[in-house]
Design a protein around this motif. Structure first.
Motif, PDB file in Angstrom:
ATOM      1  N   LYS A   2     -17.984  -9.330 -19.139  1.00 41.76           N
ATOM      2  CA  LYS A   2     -19.032 -10.327 -18.896  1.00 41.76           C
ATOM      3  C   LYS A   2     -20.063 -10.253 -20.004  1.00 41.76           C
ATOM      4  O   LYS A   2     -19.923  -9.511 -20.972  1.00 41.76           O
ATOM      5  N   GLU A   3     -21.132 -11.022 -19.869  1.00 40.17           N
ATOM      6  CA  GLU A   3     -22.102 -11.059 -20.955  1.00 40.17           C
ATOM      7  C   GLU A   3     -23.028  -9.845 -20.945  1.00 40.17           C
ATOM      8  O   GLU A   3     -23.842  -9.684 -21.848  1.00 40.17           O
ATOM      9  N   ASN A   4     -22.907  -8.983 -19.913  1.00 36.51           N
ATOM     10  CA  ASN A   4     -23.814  -7.842 -19.836  1.00 36.51           C
ATOM     11  C   ASN A   4     -23.238  -6.581 -20.476  1.00 36.51           C
ATOM     12  O   ASN A   4     -23.405  -5.486 -19.948  1.00 36.51           O
ATOM     13  N   ILE A   5     -22.568  -6.737 -21.625  1.00 33.83           N
ATOM     14  CA  ILE A   5     -22.029  -5.557 -22.306  1.00 33.83           C
ATOM     15  C   ILE A   5     -23.106  -4.560 -22.677  1.00 33.83           C
ATOM     16  O   ILE A   5     -22.831  -3.391 -22.821  1.00 33.83           O
ATOM     17  N   PHE A   6     -24.323  -5.047 -22.849  1.00 31.14           N
ATOM     18  CA  PHE A   6     -25.392  -4.147 -23.287  1.00 31.14           C
ATOM     19  C   PHE A   6     -25.797  -3.167 -22.185  1.00 31.14           C
ATOM     20  O   PHE A   6     -26.625  -2.305 -22.394  1.00 31.14           O
ATOM     21  N   ASN A   7     -25.198  -3.320 -21.012  1.00 29.63           N
ATOM     22  CA  ASN A   7     -25.404  -2.342 -19.940  1.00 29.63           C
ATOM     23  C   ASN A   7     -24.341  -1.242 -19.958  1.00 29.63           C
ATOM     24  O   ASN A   7     -24.477  -0.234 -19.279  1.00 29.63           O
ATOM     25  N   ILE A  73     -30.334  -9.617 -19.524  1.00 31.89           N
ATOM     26  CA  ILE A  73     -29.399  -9.294 -18.454  1.00 31.89           C
ATOM     27  C   ILE A  73     -29.115  -7.789 -18.394  1.00 31.89           C
ATOM     28  O   ILE A  73     -28.539  -7.295 -17.426  1.00 31.89           O
ATOM     29  N   ALA A  74     -29.527  -7.043 -19.439  1.00 31.43           N
ATOM     30  CA  ALA A  74     -29.181  -5.620 -19.525  1.00 31.43           C
ATOM     31  C   ALA A  74     -30.371  -4.751 -19.127  1.00 31.43           C
ATOM     32  O   ALA A  74     -31.365  -4.662 -19.852  1.00 31.43           O
ATOM     33  N   GLU A  75     -30.227  -4.095 -17.969  1.00 36.43           N
ATOM     34  CA  GLU A  75     -31.303  -3.262 -17.438  1.00 36.43           C
ATOM     35  C   GLU A  75     -31.672  -2.137 -18.413  1.00 36.43           C
ATOM     36  O   GLU A  75     -32.833  -1.813 -18.596  1.00 36.43           O
ATOM     37  N   LYS A  76     -30.636  -1.549 -19.038  1.00 32.38           N
ATOM     38  CA  LYS A  76     -30.864  -0.457 -19.993  1.00 32.38           C
ATOM     39  C   LYS A  76     -31.782  -0.888 -21.122  1.00 32.38           C
ATOM     40  O   LYS A  76     -32.609  -0.122 -21.601  1.00 32.38           O
ATOM     41  N   MET A  77     -31.611  -2.096 -21.602  1.00 29.60           N
ATOM     42  CA  MET A  77     -32.435  -2.572 -22.709  1.00 29.60           C
ATOM     43  C   MET A  77     -33.844  -2.879 -22.217  1.00 29.60           C
ATOM     44  O   MET A  77     -34.825  -2.572 -22.893  1.00 29.60           O
ATOM     45  N   LEU A  78     -33.940  -3.460 -21.041  1.00 33.85           N
ATOM     46  CA  LEU A  78     -35.272  -3.757 -20.489  1.00 33.85           C
ATOM     47  C   LEU A  78     -36.044  -2.478 -20.205  1.00 33.85           C
ATOM     48  O   LEU A  78     -37.280  -2.456 -20.308  1.00 33.85           O
ATOM     49  N   ASP A  79     -35.320  -1.390 -19.835  1.00 38.27           N
ATOM     50  CA  ASP A  79     -36.001  -0.096 -19.624  1.00 38.27           C
ATOM     51  C   ASP A  79     -36.703   0.341 -20.907  1.00 38.27           C
ATOM     52  O   ASP A  79     -37.845   0.807 -20.873  1.00 38.27           O
ATOM     53  N   ILE A  90     -47.255  -9.456 -21.588  1.00 38.24           N
ATOM     54  CA  ILE A  90     -45.791  -9.626 -21.617  1.00 38.24           C
ATOM     55  C   ILE A  90     -45.227  -9.327 -20.237  1.00 38.24           C
ATOM     56  O   ILE A  90     -45.554  -8.305 -19.640  1.00 38.24           O
ATOM     57  N   GLU A  91     -44.381 -10.224 -19.762  1.00 37.66           N
ATOM     58  CA  GLU A  91     -43.633  -9.957 -18.538  1.00 37.66           C
ATOM     59  C   GLU A  91     -42.158  -9.845 -18.890  1.00 37.66           C
ATOM     60  O   GLU A  91     -41.625 -10.698 -19.614  1.00 37.66           O
ATOM     61  N   TYR A  92     -41.504  -8.781 -18.406  1.00 37.50           N
ATOM     62  CA  TYR A  92     -40.063  -8.627 -18.609  1.00 37.50           C
ATOM     63  C   TYR A  92     -39.340  -8.886 -17.293  1.00 37.50           C
ATOM     64  O   TYR A  92     -39.767  -8.402 -16.253  1.00 37.50           O
ATOM     65  N   ARG A  93     -38.244  -9.646 -17.380  1.00 39.78           N
ATOM     66  CA  ARG A  93     -37.479  -9.933 -16.165  1.00 39.78           C
ATOM     67  C   ARG A  93     -35.997  -9.696 -16.406  1.00 39.78           C
ATOM     68  O   ARG A  93     -35.450 -10.126 -17.427  1.00 39.78           O
ATOM     69  N   LEU A  94     -35.366  -9.096 -15.414  1.00 40.32           N
ATOM     70  CA  LEU A  94     -33.923  -8.871 -15.466  1.00 40.32           C
ATOM     71  C   LEU A  94     -33.208 -10.116 -14.938  1.00 40.32           C
ATOM     72  O   LEU A  94     -33.210 -10.370 -13.730  1.00 40.32           O
TER      73      LEU A  94
END
Lengths: 252, 252
Positions: A2-7, A73-79, A90-94
């Motif tokens: 899927k598109e969430n490979i960054f997770n 879409i990637a929680e790891k990156m948003l962390d 700044i607001e970050y949203r998953l």
């Protein structure tokens, strides 16, 4: 796939190594070209689609933006974004880029929509253009980069060719004319990306109401090629496609 | 080696043979796509840049155009146009596309500027865009086709690749990123054409004031591929790039 490979744990760690290199394709080619195309953001509202580590959100703050919404879409990156690039404005949203029309973002209005190297993971580009047009204020700007159609055309067929001395001499590809999903493997991770022709990208933007202002296929500077010789291949064919478009309502 | 190859005796005769084939790349791919993009011409003034045999000038008359000016640099082709496609409302002139701003054409105004497969012979595309913008009425349309940047990039490096059974499988090219002249040999005739990236083509149009409305990389229909199997290569990479753009003055 899927598109969430960054997770993906392995992918995430390998990707981080690339991004930490002194000279990489992002900081030597894509980002300098994108930076030059960012409009005046003073007092404006910005949306970063696929904000990743949040570096660009912080850059927009430094450019005087009033408020930034970064989605990924990637929680790891948003962390990483939330710990390293936090800011009260700044607001970050998953969430997925494809879902902006399903949330309250649909009701927000932005002056600037930015996206770095994320759109080739989005299946329906026409809908994406329409969604972005809808949430932009009049005279608002969309600036995005994506992998060049040269690359998305056939990830598993072709590539660079070298002469007997190892010099890059040409590039081989296939299946350019059929838009659609392509299976890709990068950093030992399988995923899907979406190929679109130059024609479809520009026509979808135009038919969604955008005035395309600039299309850029950025090249590295000489110093970068010296430090990273594989960048010479960019002169044979570019890695990136950058488009700047404006929402202009006729008659206003 | 100039842009007037169509005046070369040998080239002219060989080219005529290609154009007379029942199924060729022009009548099966380029022209059907161009025809679909021609706007309503009723009562309008049209300019055909590189009008060749004059076929399109006559087509515009059949579409109700008020007046057509067709220009071409090749006397041999204009001779055919004047004898086979003469009409009281068509004027044919022997001149180069690059010279329109040096003549009284500069003072004429047109609603439609059309050009089929001629712009890749013009050296200065930005100036051409500005010249055309100047002579178009507001809301006037520019429609042109040219060889795809895939082809103009490296006429002498690469080409289609085949598998052991002779099937087309991929395409190889080089030197995409550097715009400029390219030496070409077609039908035993040497000439110069000008390569421009997708980015430069769209950006030059936008910066000249045009709103790009549609970019098309046309494909052949199945019947045409059956009659002319080499057309299957179009699905690997297209021969043609077609652009439709409109002159829209902001605030009007």
């Amino acid at each position: 796939m899927k598109e969430n490979i960054f997770n993906d744990e392995h992918f995430f760690e390998e990707y981080k190594k690339i991004r930490e290199k002194e000279v990489n394709f992002n900081n030597a080619i894509e980002q300098p070209a994108m930076q030059k195309l960012i409009p005046d953001l003073n007092g404006k509202k910005a949306l970063d689609l696929g904000c990743g580590y949040g570096y660009n959100c912080i850059d927009f703050i430094n450019r005087g933006v009033e408020k930034v919404l970064g989605i990924d879409i990637a929680e790891k990156m948003l962390d990483v974004a939330k710990s390293e690039c936090a800011h009260p404005n700044i607001e970050y949203r998953l969430m997925s880029i494809s879902d902006i029309s399903k949330t309250d973002i649909k009701e927000m209005k932005f002056d600037f929509v930015y996206s770095s190297l994320a759109f080739h993971y989005v299946e329906d580009f026409k809908k994406l253009c329409e969604d972005i047009f809808y949430i932009l204020n009049n005279e608002g700007v969309l600036l995005f980069s994506q992998e060049s159609p040269f690359i998305t055309a056939s990830p598993k067929i072709g590539g660079y060719n070298r002469d007997e001395n190892g010099n890059l001499i040409s590039y081989t590809f296939s299946n350019y004319s059929a838009c659609g999903p392509r299976e890709e493997n990068w950093l030992d991770t399988d995923y899907i990306k979406y190929h679109r022709t130059f024609g479809k990208i520009i026509t979808d933007l135009a038919q969604s109401g955008f005035a395309v202002k600039e299309v850029c296929e950025p090249m590295p500077r000489e110093e970068a090629v010296k430090k990273c010789p594989s960048m010479a291949g960019q002169f044979i064919r570019p890695n990136f496609l950058i488009v700047k478009a404006e929402k202009i309502k006729k008659g206003t």
